[in-house]
Write a protein that holds these residues in place. Sequence first.
Motif, PDB file in Angstrom:
ATOM      1  N   GLU A 237       0.829  -1.205   0.000  1.00 41.88           N
ATOM      2  CA  GLU A 237       0.000   0.000   0.000  1.00 41.88           C
ATOM      3  C   GLU A 237       0.866   1.259   0.000  1.00 41.88           C
ATOM      4  OE1 GLU A 237      -0.348  -2.557   2.054  1.00 41.88           O
ATOM      5  OE2 GLU A 237      -2.386  -3.318   1.754  1.00 41.88           O
ATOM      6  N   GLU A 238       1.919   1.242   0.845  1.00 37.91           N
ATOM      7  CA  GLU A 238       2.809   2.397   0.943  1.00 37.91           C
ATOM      8  C   GLU A 238       3.583   2.605  -0.361  1.00 37.91           C
ATOM      9  OE1 GLU A 238       6.286   4.059   3.951  1.00 37.91           O
ATOM     10  OE2 GLU A 238       5.224   2.201   4.464  1.00 37.91           O
ATOM     11  N   ALA A 239       4.048   1.500  -0.946  1.00 39.03           N
ATOM     12  CA  ALA A 239       4.784   1.584  -2.219  1.00 39.03           C
ATOM     13  C   ALA A 239       3.878   2.115  -3.327  1.00 39.03           C
ATOM     14  CB  ALA A 239       5.337   0.214  -2.602  1.00 39.03           C
ATOM     15  N   GLY A 240       2.634   1.601  -3.363  1.00 39.10           N
ATOM     16  CA  GLY A 240       1.678   2.068  -4.367  1.00 39.10           C
ATOM     17  C   GLY A 240       1.454   3.562  -4.258  1.00 39.10           C
ATOM     18  N   ARG A 241       1.247   4.023  -3.033  1.00 34.63           N
ATOM     19  CA  ARG A 241       1.001   5.453  -2.803  1.00 34.63           C
ATOM     20  C   ARG A 241       2.230   6.275  -3.179  1.00 34.63           C
ATOM     21  NH1 ARG A 241       1.192   9.743   0.527  1.00 34.63           N
ATOM     22  NH2 ARG A 241      -0.754  10.874   0.831  1.00 34.63           N
ATOM     23  N   LYS A 242       3.403   5.818  -2.768  1.00 36.08           N
ATOM     24  CA  LYS A 242       4.650   6.545  -3.034  1.00 36.08           C
ATOM     25  C   LYS A 242       4.847   6.763  -4.535  1.00 36.08           C
ATOM     26  CE  LYS A 242       9.667   6.111  -2.661  1.00 36.08           C
ATOM     27  NZ  LYS A 242      10.798   5.328  -2.101  1.00 36.08           N
ATOM     28  N   TYR A 243       4.670   5.707  -5.314  1.00 36.26           N
ATOM     29  CA  TYR A 243       4.943   5.809  -6.748  1.00 36.26           C
ATOM     30  C   TYR A 243       3.804   6.487  -7.516  1.00 36.26           C
ATOM     31  CZ  TYR A 243       9.345   3.569  -6.116  1.00 36.26           C
ATOM     32  OH  TYR A 243      10.644   3.329  -5.716  1.00 36.26           O
ATOM     33  N   ARG A 244       2.587   6.400  -7.000  1.00 39.99           N
ATOM     34  CA  ARG A 244       1.502   7.180  -7.606  1.00 39.99           C
ATOM     35  C   ARG A 244       1.803   8.666  -7.509  1.00 39.99           C
ATOM     36  NH1 ARG A 244      -1.677   3.411  -5.241  1.00 39.99           N
ATOM     37  NH2 ARG A 244      -2.258   4.645  -3.425  1.00 39.99           N
ATOM     38  N   TYR A 245       2.143   9.111  -6.279  1.00 36.36           N
ATOM     39  CA  TYR A 245       2.383  10.538  -6.092  1.00 36.36           C
ATOM     40  C   TYR A 245       3.669  10.994  -6.770  1.00 36.36           C
ATOM     41  CZ  TYR A 245      -1.788  11.126  -3.401  1.00 36.36           C
ATOM     42  OH  TYR A 245      -3.114  11.189  -3.043  1.00 36.36           O
ATOM     43  N   PHE A 246       4.625  10.085  -6.892  1.00 41.49           N
ATOM     44  CA  PHE A 246       5.828  10.400  -7.676  1.00 41.49           C
ATOM     45  C   PHE A 246       5.417  10.725  -9.115  1.00 41.49           C
ATOM     46  CE2 PHE A 246       8.762   8.740 -10.893  1.00 41.49           C
ATOM     47  CZ  PHE A 246       9.867   9.564 -10.680  1.00 41.49           C
ATOM     48  N   ALA A 247       4.569   9.873  -9.702  1.00 45.94           N
ATOM     49  CA  ALA A 247       4.109  10.065 -11.084  1.00 45.94           C
ATOM     50  C   ALA A 247       3.281  11.343 -11.214  1.00 45.94           C
ATOM     51  CB  ALA A 247       3.302   8.857 -11.547  1.00 45.94           C
ATOM     52  N   PHE A 248       2.328  11.544 -10.289  1.00 40.60           N
ATOM     53  CA  PHE A 248       1.482  12.738 -10.356  1.00 40.60           C
ATOM     54  C   PHE A 248       2.326  14.014 -10.317  1.00 40.60           C
ATOM     55  CE2 PHE A 248      -2.032  10.245  -7.932  1.00 40.60           C
ATOM     56  CZ  PHE A 248      -2.384   9.583  -9.099  1.00 40.60           C
ATOM     57  N   ASN A 249       3.280  14.045  -9.382  1.00 41.56           N
ATOM     58  CA  ASN A 249       4.109  15.246  -9.233  1.00 41.56           C
ATOM     59  C   ASN A 249       5.066  15.444 -10.401  1.00 41.56           C
ATOM     60  OD1 ASN A 249       3.429  16.679  -6.676  1.00 41.56           O
ATOM     61  ND2 ASN A 249       3.737  14.645  -5.822  1.00 41.56           N
ATOM     62  N   LYS A 250       5.529  14.353 -10.982  1.00 45.96           N
ATOM     63  CA  LYS A 250       6.396  14.432 -12.170  1.00 45.96           C
ATOM     64  C   LYS A 250       5.653  15.099 -13.322  1.00 45.96           C
ATOM     65  CE  LYS A 250       9.459  11.331 -14.849  1.00 45.96           C
ATOM     66  NZ  LYS A 250       9.523  12.129 -16.037  1.00 45.96           N
ATOM     67  N   VAL A 251       4.409  14.651 -13.560  1.00 41.37           N
ATOM     68  CA  VAL A 251       3.608  15.225 -14.643  1.00 41.37           C
ATOM     69  C   VAL A 251       3.223  16.668 -14.309  1.00 41.37           C
ATOM     70  CG1 VAL A 251       1.485  15.009 -16.011  1.00 41.37           C
ATOM     71  CG2 VAL A 251       2.755  12.965 -15.358  1.00 41.37           C
ATOM     72  N   LEU A 252       2.888  16.928 -13.057  1.00 39.26           N
ATOM     73  CA  LEU A 252       2.560  18.294 -12.613  1.00 39.26           C
ATOM     74  C   LEU A 252       3.691  19.251 -12.998  1.00 39.26           C
ATOM     75  CD1 LEU A 252       0.417  19.833 -10.534  1.00 39.26           C
ATOM     76  CD2 LEU A 252       2.410  19.761  -9.062  1.00 39.26           C
ATOM     77  N   LYS A 253       4.929  18.820 -12.720  1.00 41.51           N
ATOM     78  CA  LYS A 253       6.094  19.664 -12.997  1.00 41.51           C
ATOM     79  C   LYS A 253       6.355  19.777 -14.496  1.00 41.51           C
ATOM     80  CE  LYS A 253      10.860  20.268 -11.455  1.00 41.51           C
ATOM     81  NZ  LYS A 253      11.987  19.687 -10.702  1.00 41.51           N
ATOM     82  N   GLU A 254       6.340  18.645 -15.185  1.00 44.24           N
ATOM     83  CA  GLU A 254       6.615  18.635 -16.629  1.00 44.24           C
ATOM     84  C   GLU A 254       5.608  19.460 -17.421  1.00 44.24           C
ATOM     85  OE1 GLU A 254       8.677  14.192 -16.996  1.00 44.24           O
ATOM     86  OE2 GLU A 254       6.624  14.505 -17.694  1.00 44.24           O
ATOM     87  N   GLU A 255       4.338  19.387 -16.991  1.00 46.08           N
ATOM     88  CA  GLU A 255       3.264  20.075 -17.721  1.00 46.08           C
ATOM     89  C   GLU A 255       3.018  21.489 -17.207  1.00 46.08           C
ATOM     90  OE1 GLU A 255       1.092  18.738 -20.236  1.00 46.08           O
ATOM     91  OE2 GLU A 255       2.617  17.181 -20.373  1.00 46.08           O
ATOM     92  N   ASN A 256       3.776  21.867 -16.177  1.00 50.69           N
ATOM     93  CA  ASN A 256       3.563  23.168 -15.540  1.00 50.69           C
ATOM     94  C   ASN A 256       2.097  23.325 -15.128  1.00 50.69           C
ATOM     95  OD1 ASN A 256       4.474  25.605 -14.540  1.00 50.69           O
ATOM     96  ND2 ASN A 256       4.042  26.717 -16.433  1.00 50.69           N
ATOM     97  N   ALA A 257       1.537  22.233 -14.581  1.00 48.64           N
ATOM     98  CA  ALA A 257       0.132  22.206 -14.167  1.00 48.64           C
ATOM     99  C   ALA A 257      -0.016  22.843 -12.782  1.00 48.64           C
ATOM    100  CB  ALA A 257      -0.391  20.779 -14.172  1.00 48.64           C
ATOM    101  N   THR A 258      -1.268  23.043 -12.375  1.00 50.24           N
ATOM    102  CA  THR A 258      -1.511  23.759 -11.123  1.00 50.24           C
ATOM    103  C   THR A 258      -2.032  22.885  -9.988  1.00 50.24           C
ATOM    104  OG1 THR A 258      -3.659  24.390 -12.050  1.00 50.24           O
ATOM    105  CG2 THR A 258      -1.894  26.020 -12.184  1.00 50.24           C
ATOM    106  N   LYS A 259      -2.794  21.816 -10.328  1.00 46.38           N
ATOM    107  CA  LYS A 259      -3.407  20.984  -9.288  1.00 46.38           C
ATOM    108  C   LYS A 259      -3.366  19.511  -9.681  1.00 46.38           C
ATOM    109  CE  LYS A 259      -5.288  24.565  -6.907  1.00 46.38           C
ATOM    110  NZ  LYS A 259      -6.524  25.194  -7.340  1.00 46.38           N
ATOM    111  N   ILE A 260      -3.493  18.658  -8.662  1.00 45.46           N
ATOM    112  CA  ILE A 260      -3.637  17.212  -8.843  1.00 45.46           C
ATOM    113  C   ILE A 260      -4.981  16.831  -8.234  1.00 45.46           C
ATOM    114  CG2 ILE A 260      -2.735  14.920  -8.248  1.00 45.46           C
ATOM    115  CD1 ILE A 260       0.029  16.362  -7.790  1.00 45.46           C
ATOM    116  N   ALA A 261      -5.887  16.314  -9.046  1.00 46.58           N
ATOM    117  CA  ALA A 261      -7.213  15.931  -8.549  1.00 46.58           C
ATOM    118  C   ALA A 261      -7.266  14.434  -8.270  1.00 46.58           C
ATOM    119  CB  ALA A 261      -8.295  16.310  -9.568  1.00 46.58           C
ATOM    120  N   ILE A 262      -7.713  14.090  -7.071  1.00 46.82           N
ATOM    121  CA  ILE A 262      -7.805  12.704  -6.606  1.00 46.82           C
ATOM    122  C   ILE A 262      -9.268  12.407  -6.267  1.00 46.82           C
ATOM    123  CG2 ILE A 262      -6.959  11.048  -4.878  1.00 46.82           C
ATOM    124  CD1 ILE A 262      -4.739  12.166  -6.617  1.00 46.82           C
TER     125      ILE A 262
END
Length: 196
Positions: A101-126
């Motif tokens: 569960e912890e690994a899943g969460r860690k890598y999900r948020y890693f991916a979300f934040n990577k795309v947030l930065k690459e796309e210069n996005a403003t929010k992550i919706a969950i």
Amino acid sequence: MLEKIALDTIYKHNLICKNEHIIVGVSGGADSICLLHFLYSIKKDFNLKITAVHINHCMRGKESDEDNKFVVDFCKNINIPIKVFSFDIYNKSKDENISIEEAGRKYRYFAFNKVLKEENATKIAIAHNKDDNAETMLMRFFRGTGIKGLSGISYKRDKIIRPLLDCLRKDIENYCYKNNLSYRNDSTNNMAVSYT
């Protein structure tokens, strides 16, 4: 019904402003499909740019691959760009000596934040909903959490927003039914791969 509840939540907690670029975590389950479709439905009103992110946790073999294809096809049908990541969560949890569960969460948020930065996005919706919130509070209560822990899941934390937090699971299922939206059911009961 869900539309009104979610919009009220957005306005009340100032979750989305006009002209934002939102990253949406999409597992393919009812909650995340509902969230993506709902945000797509208000896209013009808020002048939003939306990018979906799907993570293949590589835990259920063919089923994981089918989830992956389902989400990609869904996004293609409504013309939403999507970024897909694959992580072997089982082996990562072993290598890092953390729970699945912890690994899943860690890598999900890693991916979300990577795309947030690459796309210069403003929010992550969950796609957390009211049922998730009640369950989280109950779990924290039985673990002996303090008063702060009993406050439940927050509507907004840093760049993470949860527009469906006041919606019940039945509202989400009704929304999917009303809008003829199919979704995937996780055979592991969303234990480690839910995006919520």
